[in-house]
Design a protein around this motif. Sequence first.
Motif, PDB file in Angstrom:
ATOM      1  N   GLU A 256      60.382  20.190  36.017  1.00 21.46           N
ATOM      2  CA  GLU A 256      59.289  21.140  35.792  1.00 21.46           C
ATOM      3  C   GLU A 256      59.526  22.010  34.551  1.00 21.46           C
ATOM      4  N   ALA A 257      60.782  22.389  34.327  1.00 17.17           N
ATOM      5  CA  ALA A 257      61.101  23.346  33.259  1.00 17.17           C
ATOM      6  C   ALA A 257      60.755  22.813  31.872  1.00 17.17           C
ATOM      7  N   VAL A 258      60.744  21.483  31.705  1.00 18.22           N
ATOM      8  CA  VAL A 258      60.523  20.962  30.355  1.00 18.22           C
ATOM      9  C   VAL A 258      59.081  20.504  30.147  1.00 18.22           C
ATOM     10  N   HIS A 259      58.201  20.783  31.094  1.00 21.56           N
ATOM     11  CA  HIS A 259      56.797  20.425  30.874  1.00 21.56           C
ATOM     12  C   HIS A 259      56.227  21.277  29.746  1.00 21.56           C
ATOM     13  N   LEU A 260      55.594  20.611  28.795  1.00 21.17           N
ATOM     14  CA  LEU A 260      55.099  21.334  27.619  1.00 21.17           C
ATOM     15  C   LEU A 260      53.801  22.064  27.938  1.00 21.17           C
ATOM     16  N   PRO A 261      53.620  23.249  27.356  1.00 23.42           N
ATOM     17  CA  PRO A 261      52.353  23.953  27.559  1.00 23.42           C
ATOM     18  C   PRO A 261      51.218  23.193  26.882  1.00 23.42           C
ATOM     19  N   SER A 262      50.089  23.087  27.580  1.00 21.76           N
ATOM     20  CA  SER A 262      48.942  22.403  26.998  1.00 21.76           C
ATOM     21  C   SER A 262      48.151  23.392  26.152  1.00 21.76           C
ATOM     22  N   LEU A 263      47.150  22.893  25.457  1.00 20.00           N
ATOM     23  CA  LEU A 263      46.323  23.794  24.649  1.00 20.00           C
ATOM     24  C   LEU A 263      45.677  24.857  25.528  1.00 20.00           C
ATOM     25  N   HIS A 264      45.406  24.502  26.794  1.00 20.58           N
ATOM     26  CA  HIS A 264      44.855  25.476  27.734  1.00 20.58           C
ATOM     27  C   HIS A 264      45.795  26.678  27.868  1.00 20.58           C
ATOM     28  N   ASP A 265      47.083  26.380  28.058  1.00 23.32           N
ATOM     29  CA  ASP A 265      48.064  27.467  28.208  1.00 23.32           C
ATOM     30  C   ASP A 265      48.215  28.250  26.909  1.00 23.32           C
ATOM     31  N   LEU A 266      48.148  27.523  25.786  1.00 24.15           N
ATOM     32  CA  LEU A 266      48.388  28.184  24.501  1.00 24.15           C
ATOM     33  C   LEU A 266      47.229  29.077  24.093  1.00 24.15           C
ATOM     34  N   LEU A 267      46.010  28.643  24.433  1.00 29.40           N
ATOM     35  CA  LEU A 267      44.835  29.379  23.957  1.00 29.40           C
ATOM     36  C   LEU A 267      44.400  30.470  24.926  1.00 29.40           C
TER      37      LEU A 267
ATOM     38  N   ALA B 157      46.123  17.471  25.398  1.00 19.85           N
ATOM     39  CA  ALA B 157      46.604  18.000  24.116  1.00 19.85           C
ATOM     40  C   ALA B 157      47.577  19.146  24.391  1.00 19.85           C
ATOM     41  N   ASN B 158      48.665  19.152  23.643  1.00 21.02           N
ATOM     42  CA  ASN B 158      49.703  20.129  23.941  1.00 21.02           C
ATOM     43  C   ASN B 158      50.341  20.647  22.662  1.00 21.02           C
ATOM     44  N   VAL B 159      51.407  21.389  22.847  1.00 16.62           N
ATOM     45  CA  VAL B 159      52.061  22.074  21.739  1.00 16.62           C
ATOM     46  C   VAL B 159      52.585  21.106  20.669  1.00 16.62           C
ATOM     47  N   SER B 160      52.722  19.831  21.009  1.00 17.97           N
ATOM     48  CA  SER B 160      53.164  18.851  20.008  1.00 17.97           C
ATOM     49  C   SER B 160      52.210  18.785  18.831  1.00 17.97           C
TER      50      SER B 160
ATOM     51  N   MET C 125      56.732  13.246  26.520  1.00 16.03           N
ATOM     52  CA  MET C 125      57.100  14.560  27.044  1.00 16.03           C
ATOM     53  C   MET C 125      55.855  15.374  27.380  1.00 16.03           C
ATOM     54  N   GLY C 126      54.848  15.314  26.509  1.00  8.17           N
ATOM     55  CA  GLY C 126      53.687  16.164  26.683  1.00  8.17           C
ATOM     56  C   GLY C 126      52.695  15.656  27.712  1.00  8.17           C
ATOM     57  N   GLU C 127      52.418  14.340  27.689  1.00  5.38           N
ATOM     58  CA  GLU C 127      51.348  13.835  28.543  1.00  5.38           C
ATOM     59  C   GLU C 127      51.871  13.225  29.840  1.00  5.38           C
ATOM     60  N   ALA C 128      52.620  12.100  29.724  1.00  9.14           N
ATOM     61  CA  ALA C 128      53.013  11.373  30.935  1.00  9.14           C
ATOM     62  C   ALA C 128      54.095  12.115  31.719  1.00  9.14           C
TER      63      ALA C 128
END
Lengths: 371, 324
Positions: free
Chosen positions: A178-189, A202-205, A270-273
């Motif tokens: 769980e700790a390495v799940h990347l924030p998505s654009l939803h979280d970022l925006l 879509a994510n921080v990548s 890392m970001g999607e799957a």
Amino acid sequence: MDVMPKWAEVVLVPLISLILAAILSALVILAIGEDPVAAVNLMITGALGSTYGWGYTLYYATNFMFTGLAVAVAFHAGLFNIGGEGQAMLGGLGVALVLLFVDWPHWSIAIIAATLGAALFGAVWAAVPAYLQAKRGSHIVITTIMFNFIAAAVLNYMLVNQLRPKGAMDPATARFPEAVHLPSLHDLLAPFGIAFSKAAPANVSLIIALIACVLVWLLIWRTPLGLEIRSYGKSGRAAKYAGIGSVRITMIAMLISGGLAGMMAINNVMGEAERLVLNAVEGAGFIGIAVALMGRSHPFGVFLAAILFGFLYQGGAELALWTSIPRELIVVIQALVILFTGALDNMVRMPLERIFLALRSARSKDVKAAE
Amino acid sequence: MNFLALFDLTVLDTTLRLAVPLLLACLAGLFSERAGIFDIGLEGKMLAAAFFSAAIAAVSGNVWLGLLAGIGASLVLSAVHGLASITFRGNQLISGVAINFLAAGMTVLIAQDWFSQGGRTPSLTDGGRFGPITLPFADAFSAVPVVGPIYAELISGHSILVYVALLCVPGTWYILFRTRFGLRLRAVGENPAAVDTAGVSVVGLRFVAVGICGILCGIAGAYLATGLQAGFVKDMTAGRGFIALAALIFAKWRPWHALWATLLFGYLQAIALRPDIIEGALGFKVQVQLLDALPYILTVVILAGFVGKAIPPRAGGEPYVKER
């Protein structure tokens, strides 16, 4: 002397090629009994009409930016790296190993390590063909094709025999923690008060891909190494007389290229799957070729072309969902773009050059007449 | 341990069947590359031919019409490749990549439009397939020890395209090395300027070579869909065009060597289907992924020049610009 003004070279030629590809694609849609205008409308609403659509479009575009940059860097050195697919597969392996075997406290540290792991694995996979090209003269196109297939076998072996959790049926790794799940654009925006779809991948990548575009631009046009790479690509012999080592440039260009292709894995794996699956790359390595060709190997062009292909991918998925047009339409469009912007470049260029020549001679006649 | 089991008759029989599409595509590439036109679009041409042969055979019930349609489809893609790489002097490799994608996309698109079966054609029945041919005396000979079963099972009982493919090997050798056309074709791949000086059309010769390549790829694809299997499925070439390319390098662009190389790669494919035989014969398990990757690994080793250097035709990949 250049026959065409720069704007024609940079904008007009790709634009005409794109229009030709679009016309043919429209004919294909017509031929299978669908309405091209309705199809385009559906694609636009599906890919750009909602933040959900945008989220997918940008997710695909992130993949294509990495692979497009990878092909573009190699193009600048006069090398055709068809191996983006295999390098991206290995990049995925690198990401999976980094994330599964180390306990990362937070995604922000993990993504740095994962990026390095992905780039390293991708670069290693490109290094062998590069070395064989530089030292033994083996054609890099053929070796990178072969390495795509070998990569598929390696990945298959690793997933089926090594990384698959006990008792699991499908060839895939365990889910990343769980700790390495990347924030998505939803979280970022969200902190900025912008509502963005939660479901879109879509994510921080994306930000890393944009940084990569800028860095590649700096590298190619603003550093001595970039100058060496471009000189070597324009003329290997001239570069040799200027003291630019062919082995060194081939190796460096391919390592960067492979690294960029590998880095795609931080987005899709890392970001999607959030785990490594067998067909994680889904042909993005090959789309990189179309993206680099359309973007004229310029990072900004690659950025635009990647967005366009992201749009096509998401739009194509929507088409397949709502009409009887299969997803393979996108493969056809991709083929036409590669054909017109890459192989049939001269077909567009030759008549244009003739027009510009005629215009120029007409103008010089006018000047003479005025005198 | 029983090494002989590795050469079980059924495995060798499968070897031949699987080698045939590789062989035809390899010879196709040989004509093209000997004339100086790189062709990484073998895969796409085979795929297009596989679809159109199966589709027309399914609709008409006549496999020969299917074969013609397959060859026709492959020739259309060859024409695109020729137009891009000969007429407009574009990048041959990029053109090949485009052709592969064009075929991969169009076949599914058209299959879905015509048959609505998820990108496949209906299964072919008797008239729509190339059936096995029993060679004369196969039954009578089968009782003879050793030679009999080999003749009856391995050599006899294949579809006509298998024999056509095998005959193409001496045919290709003869055309390339014993005819004036073959000499010119090889010359145009080594030194097109010399051929041009002699008053022979470089463009014409290269188009003919690309055309022959299209015909052979067409037969290869038709064999896949109407001989080896009974109908077209999405992406059914499964990288065979690239294995053929590998075999071409392995064979160093020579017809007889192409036969041995494709038989070797066909054998690797055949044995990969029978892990039980490998384990029985060698006493340990060989990873099936290793067998899958072996043709490609061998090709890289050959390309690297560790086992005899593979040198492609000198003018390969370069468009010819006439001096003015």
